[in-house]
Every structure is written in structure tokens, then in C-alpha cells.
Design a protein around this motif. Structure first.
Motif, PDB file in Angstrom:
ATOM      1  N   SER A  15      33.718  25.368  31.605  1.00  0.00           N
ATOM      2  CA  SER A  15      32.951  25.532  32.841  1.00  0.00           C
ATOM      3  C   SER A  15      33.047  26.996  33.266  1.00  0.00           C
ATOM      4  CB  SER A  15      33.515  24.633  33.937  1.00  0.00           C
ATOM      5  OG  SER A  15      34.774  25.125  34.368  1.00  0.00           O
ATOM      6  N   PRO A  16      32.148  27.457  34.143  1.00  0.00           N
ATOM      7  CA  PRO A  16      32.275  28.830  34.649  1.00  0.00           C
ATOM      8  C   PRO A  16      33.644  29.084  35.299  1.00  0.00           C
ATOM      9  CG  PRO A  16      30.092  28.038  35.095  1.00  0.00           C
ATOM     10  CD  PRO A  16      30.880  26.852  34.562  1.00  0.00           C
ATOM     11  N   ALA A  17      34.205  28.088  35.983  1.00  0.00           N
ATOM     12  CA  ALA A  17      35.518  28.261  36.618  1.00  0.00           C
ATOM     13  C   ALA A  17      36.616  28.428  35.566  1.00  0.00           C
ATOM     14  CB  ALA A  17      35.826  27.079  37.532  1.00  0.00           C
ATOM     15  N   GLU A  18      36.553  27.642  34.489  1.00  0.00           N
ATOM     16  CA  GLU A  18      37.544  27.784  33.414  1.00  0.00           C
ATOM     17  C   GLU A  18      37.401  29.136  32.724  1.00  0.00           C
ATOM     18  OE1 GLU A  18      38.167  23.251  31.813  1.00  0.00           O
ATOM     19  OE2 GLU A  18      36.236  24.230  31.414  1.00  0.00           O
ATOM     20  N   ALA A  19      36.155  29.570  32.523  1.00  0.00           N
ATOM     21  CA  ALA A  19      35.920  30.883  31.917  1.00  0.00           C
ATOM     22  C   ALA A  19      36.451  31.991  32.818  1.00  0.00           C
ATOM     23  CB  ALA A  19      34.438  31.082  31.641  1.00  0.00           C
ATOM     24  N   ALA A  20      36.264  31.847  34.132  1.00  0.00           N
ATOM     25  CA  ALA A  20      36.766  32.851  35.077  1.00  0.00           C
ATOM     26  C   ALA A  20      38.282  32.956  34.979  1.00  0.00           C
ATOM     27  CB  ALA A  20      36.344  32.510  36.500  1.00  0.00           C
ATOM     28  N   ASP A  21      38.958  31.838  34.811  1.00  0.00           N
ATOM     29  CA  ASP A  21      40.421  31.875  34.646  1.00  0.00           C
ATOM     30  C   ASP A  21      40.805  32.666  33.400  1.00  0.00           C
ATOM     31  OD1 ASP A  21      40.822  30.347  36.940  1.00  0.00           O
ATOM     32  OD2 ASP A  21      41.064  28.460  35.826  1.00  0.00           O
ATOM     33  N   GLN A  22      40.070  32.456  32.308  1.00  0.00           N
ATOM     34  CA  GLN A  22      40.351  33.183  31.069  1.00  0.00           C
ATOM     35  C   GLN A  22      40.070  34.681  31.226  1.00  0.00           C
ATOM     36  OE1 GLN A  22      41.631  31.864  28.086  1.00  0.00           O
ATOM     37  NE2 GLN A  22      42.023  30.156  29.470  1.00  0.00           N
ATOM     38  N   VAL A  23      38.963  35.010  31.863  1.00  0.00           N
ATOM     39  CA  VAL A  23      38.622  36.416  32.089  1.00  0.00           C
ATOM     40  C   VAL A  23      39.679  37.079  32.963  1.00  0.00           C
ATOM     41  CG1 VAL A  23      36.960  37.959  33.220  1.00  0.00           C
ATOM     42  CG2 VAL A  23      36.161  36.163  31.684  1.00  0.00           C
ATOM     43  N   ALA A  24      40.123  36.394  34.001  1.00  0.00           N
ATOM     44  CA  ALA A  24      41.156  36.942  34.884  1.00  0.00           C
ATOM     45  C   ALA A  24      42.424  37.249  34.092  1.00  0.00           C
ATOM     46  CB  ALA A  24      41.445  35.971  36.024  1.00  0.00           C
ATOM     47  N   GLN A  25      42.793  36.368  33.177  1.00  0.00           N
ATOM     48  CA  GLN A  25      43.988  36.609  32.353  1.00  0.00           C
ATOM     49  C   GLN A  25      43.810  37.850  31.484  1.00  0.00           C
ATOM     50  OE1 GLN A  25      45.332  33.230  30.083  1.00  0.00           O
ATOM     51  NE2 GLN A  25      45.093  31.848  31.832  1.00  0.00           N
ATOM     52  N   VAL A  26      42.635  37.996  30.894  1.00  0.00           N
ATOM     53  CA  VAL A  26      42.373  39.163  30.039  1.00  0.00           C
ATOM     54  C   VAL A  26      42.392  40.448  30.867  1.00  0.00           C
ATOM     55  CG1 VAL A  26      40.666  40.305  28.564  1.00  0.00           C
ATOM     56  CG2 VAL A  26      41.092  37.850  28.310  1.00  0.00           C
ATOM     57  N   LEU A  27      41.742  40.439  32.033  1.00  0.00           N
ATOM     58  CA  LEU A  27      41.738  41.637  32.880  1.00  0.00           C
ATOM     59  C   LEU A  27      43.149  42.006  33.309  1.00  0.00           C
ATOM     60  CD1 LEU A  27      38.579  40.995  35.103  1.00  0.00           C
ATOM     61  CD2 LEU A  27      38.795  42.571  33.170  1.00  0.00           C
ATOM     62  N   ARG A  28      43.939  41.004  33.702  1.00  0.00           N
ATOM     63  CA  ARG A  28      45.335  41.289  34.080  1.00  0.00           C
ATOM     64  C   ARG A  28      46.112  41.859  32.898  1.00  0.00           C
ATOM     65  NH1 ARG A  28      44.571  36.937  37.406  1.00  0.00           N
ATOM     66  NH2 ARG A  28      45.525  35.280  36.223  1.00  0.00           N
ATOM     67  N   GLY A  29      45.855  41.316  31.702  1.00  0.00           N
ATOM     68  CA  GLY A  29      46.517  41.814  30.496  1.00  0.00           C
ATOM     69  C   GLY A  29      46.174  43.265  30.204  1.00  0.00           C
ATOM     70  N   ARG A  30      44.993  43.679  30.632  1.00  0.00           N
ATOM     71  CA  ARG A  30      44.561  45.078  30.463  1.00  0.00           C
ATOM     72  C   ARG A  30      44.908  45.924  31.683  1.00  0.00           C
ATOM     73  NH1 ARG A  30      38.659  44.541  27.506  1.00  0.00           N
ATOM     74  NH2 ARG A  30      39.405  43.266  25.793  1.00  0.00           N
ATOM     75  N   GLN A  31      45.655  45.337  32.603  1.00  0.00           N
ATOM     76  CA  GLN A  31      46.101  45.991  33.834  1.00  0.00           C
ATOM     77  C   GLN A  31      44.927  46.474  34.675  1.00  0.00           C
ATOM     78  OE1 GLN A  31      48.967  48.920  32.566  1.00  0.00           O
ATOM     79  NE2 GLN A  31      50.472  47.343  32.109  1.00  0.00           N
ATOM     80  N   ILE A  32      43.859  45.673  34.712  1.00  0.00           N
ATOM     81  CA  ILE A  32      42.707  45.949  35.554  1.00  0.00           C
ATOM     82  C   ILE A  32      42.806  45.052  36.777  1.00  0.00           C
ATOM     83  CG2 ILE A  32      40.193  45.825  35.754  1.00  0.00           C
ATOM     84  CD1 ILE A  32      40.091  46.332  32.695  1.00  0.00           C
ATOM     85  N   GLU A  33      42.831  45.669  37.951  1.00  0.00           N
ATOM     86  CA  GLU A  33      42.872  44.909  39.202  1.00  0.00           C
ATOM     87  C   GLU A  33      41.479  44.875  39.797  1.00  0.00           C
ATOM     88  OE1 GLU A  33      45.898  46.360  41.801  1.00  0.00           O
ATOM     89  OE2 GLU A  33      47.373  46.462  40.195  1.00  0.00           O
ATOM     90  N   TRP A  34      41.108  43.745  40.373  1.00  0.00           N
ATOM     91  CA  TRP A  34      39.775  43.600  40.932  1.00  0.00           C
ATOM     92  C   TRP A  34      39.825  42.900  42.282  1.00  0.00           C
ATOM     93  CZ3 TRP A  34      42.111  40.635  37.428  1.00  0.00           C
ATOM     94  CH2 TRP A  34      42.156  39.282  37.653  1.00  0.00           C
TER      95      TRP A  34
END
Length: 67
Positions: A15-34
Motif C-alpha cells: 500500500s502507499p502507507a507501507e511504501a512510505a514506511d520503507q522510503v522513510a527507512q531508506v531516507l533515515r539510512g542515508r541520514q536525510i531528514e525531512w
């Protein structure tokens, strides 16, 4: 303040919500804050069962994001 886009290939059943969780993990892993993460669209990838989920996000520190 600018925006940035991020896309991630995930199983089409997400779902878009599940995908958002995955994207958030990747961004955090790249030390990108949003400040905000917004779902844009789902695109096909040409790989069976996989879709590309595209998001727009607003970087917390726009200057750091541009480096």
C-alpha cells in the motif's frame, strides 16, 4: 525551501502507507531528514510483481540536502 523526489521499487502489493514506511527507512539510512513525505504515484518497472513508488519530500535542512 525546496522539495525532492524519491522512488523505490517494491512489491506491487504494498500500500502507499507501507511504501512510505520503507522510503522513510531508506531516507533515515542515508541520514536525510525531512519535514513531510507525500505519496505521488505508482509506476510499473518492467519486472513482474514489482512497482516503483514515487514520493515527494521536503528536506528539513534544504541547504544540507543540496550538498
Amino acid at each position: 525551501m525546496g522539495t525532492a523526489r524519491f522512488a523505490l521499487a517494491l512489491p506491487c502489493g504494498f500500500s502507499p502507507a507501507e511504501a512510505a514506511d520503507q522510503v522513510a527507512q531508506v531516507l533515515r539510512g542515508r541520514q536525510i531528514e525531512w519535514k513531510e513525505l507525500e505519496f505521488d504515484t505508482i509506476l510499473t518497472t518492467g519486472r513482474p510483481g514489482m512497482c516503483r513508488f514515487a514520493f515527494t519530500y521536503w528536506p528539513e535542512d534544504d541547504e544540507a540536502h543540496r550538498r
